[in-house]
Design an enzyme around this catalytic site. Structure first.
Site, PDB file in Angstrom:
ATOM      1  N   LYS A  57       3.839  -3.419   2.968  1.00 56.25           N
ATOM      2  CA  LYS A  57       3.013  -2.855   1.899  1.00 56.25           C
ATOM      3  C   LYS A  57       3.672  -3.071   0.537  1.00 56.25           C
ATOM      4  CE  LYS A  57       2.865   1.526   0.832  1.00 56.25           C
ATOM      5  NZ  LYS A  57       2.686   2.968   0.864  1.00 56.25           N
ATOM      6  N   ASP A  75      -2.472   0.980   1.904  1.00 57.89           N
ATOM      7  CA  ASP A  75      -1.910   2.321   2.057  1.00 57.89           C
ATOM      8  C   ASP A  75      -2.950   3.191   2.758  1.00 57.89           C
ATOM      9  OD1 ASP A  75      -3.830   2.935   0.145  1.00 57.89           O
ATOM     10  OD2 ASP A  75      -2.417   3.696  -1.332  1.00 57.89           O
TER      11      ASP A  75
END
Length: 148
Positions: A57, A75
């Protein structure tokens, strides 16, 4: 930062969650940046993930924001919003969501789309109480169509 101690960095990050481990990760990451990359931030997901504390991420965020690459950081907000809207179907994890999103979103807007989805999830399509009545996407939303 590569020459700082964990304790010195801790003073700057002590207000965030898990400040001790973050300080350690930041110092280790900075040292590796200097030793392996000449102090320059790498521009690939694979190289970024070799840095301490950097997962997929974060690597995607860096590639999108710093290098304007068509990468989609997923997310919790993006994971939730994508499934609710119907942009993804039956994604079981962030990587599946990422792959489905980048398959259909034009490359030139992927870095912006990350922010659109994130902000929509943070302020409108909230986890516990989605604001469907004020959402401009309700007519197209899979979640909303099942409510009524």
């Amino acid at each position: 930062m590569a020459s700082a101690t964990d304790d010195e960095v801790f003073e700057y990050v002590k207000s965030v969650s898990y400040p001790r481990s973050k300080a350690q990760h930041l110092v280790a990451m900075a040292k590796r940046l200097v030793e392996s990359y000449g102090g320059e931030v790498p521009d690939s997901i694979e190289e970024l993930q070799t840095l301490q504390g950097v997962g997929r991420k974060t690597a995607n965020v860096v590639c999108a924001v710093i290098w304007n690459q068509p990468t989609m950081a997923v997310d919790t907000h993006i994971f939730r919003v994508s499934e609710r809207l119907g942009l993804t179907t039956n994604s079981k994890n962030p990587l599946q969501t990422e792959k489905q999103l980048v398959k259909y979103i034009p490359e030139n807007v992927i870095p912006k789309a990350h922010h659109w989805l994130l902000l929509h999830g943070r302020y409108v399509c909230q986890a516990r109480k989605p604001q469907c009545e004020r959402c401009g996407l309700s007519p197209y939303c899979r979640y909303y169509s099942k409510l009524g």
